[in-house]
Design a protein around this motif. Sequence first.
Motif, mmCIF file in Angstrom:
data_model
loop_
_atom_site.group_PDB
_atom_site.id
_atom_site.type_symbol
_atom_site.label_atom_id
_atom_site.label_comp_id
_atom_site.label_asym_id
_atom_site.label_seq_id
_atom_site.Cartn_x
_atom_site.Cartn_y
_atom_site.Cartn_z
ATOM 1 N N LYS A 141 0.826 -1.212 0.000
ATOM 2 C CA LYS A 141 0.000 0.000 0.000
ATOM 3 C C LYS A 141 0.860 1.261 0.000
ATOM 4 N N LYS A 145 0.895 4.035 -3.035
ATOM 5 C CA LYS A 145 0.612 5.447 -2.777
ATOM 6 C C LYS A 145 1.735 6.339 -3.277
ATOM 7 N N ARG A 248 -2.157 3.678 7.900
ATOM 8 C CA ARG A 248 -3.000 4.020 6.769
ATOM 9 C C ARG A 248 -4.242 3.134 6.777
ATOM 10 N N SER A 250 -7.357 1.235 5.649
ATOM 11 C CA SER A 250 -7.725 0.774 4.312
ATOM 12 C C SER A 250 -8.539 -0.497 4.449
#
Length: 284
Positions: A141, A145, A248, A250
Amino acid sequence: MTAVEKLRTTARSGARTIITGVGQLSAPLRMTPSFLIAGAQRCATTSLFRMLAQHPEVHPPALNKGVHYFDTADKFRRGLRYYTGHFPLRRPATSTGITGEGSPYYIFHPLAVQRIAAALPEAKLVVLLRDPAERAFSAYKQELKRGFETLPFAEALDAEARRLDGEEERIISDEDYQSFSHQHHAYVARGRYAAQLERAFATLGRERVLVIDADDFMLPGLPQWQELTDYLGISPWTPQDVLQSNARPSSPMPEDIRSLLVREFAEDDERLAELLGYTPSWRR
């Protein structure tokens, strides 16, 4: 990127160049790092560094938590004076205080630990570990990003062996080579902790490598914090809060991929447990 963002980026780059230049000129007057948080990537290294940086006896680098000197070819070519220039000036009025940095690629890079051993013969490593399946997804991830990954997670895992084929050998044979995929696409390989730790133990000696199970360490109240401060030789001051940096939120990892990764890491986790003398948190 907007015009304002470009201006800010340019200003930051200019300030960084000035600070780095001044640091190199005054390198002989600067503190020598006594600890390095060497990894693993996405294992709470930033959280740990920020908590340590609050300690009254810890003086962090001027710019970033990580210098990435020992794992980046163009930085390593600049020499030790360049590296030392990132750290604070020595404080002649007191003998207390340490400095260090956190570059989580060090433990995985095939040359970084031996470079550390040669340049910093008394420095200690701190290595954090977490569930390697969750680490892999978290790293994916992050790379997605940052624009360093374009494939869906399952395809990135399938592509890993091809992307990494021969890269470690090329890094070892050519110190000027910087492998993009070795640094940014090693989702499974970085989670094979045992081999990385064995290399560090063999190079530095086991007494200079503190291995931390991140999920156990980051429990409320930080029950293992004094083990870290004792290891670093600083007073047992404890931060008030457990920081959670770079988290983060998600959607969860697809369960079929998680099951595949758990099986993939099973043998290495057994090897890790034997190496450490205890079962890591994610296998209990």
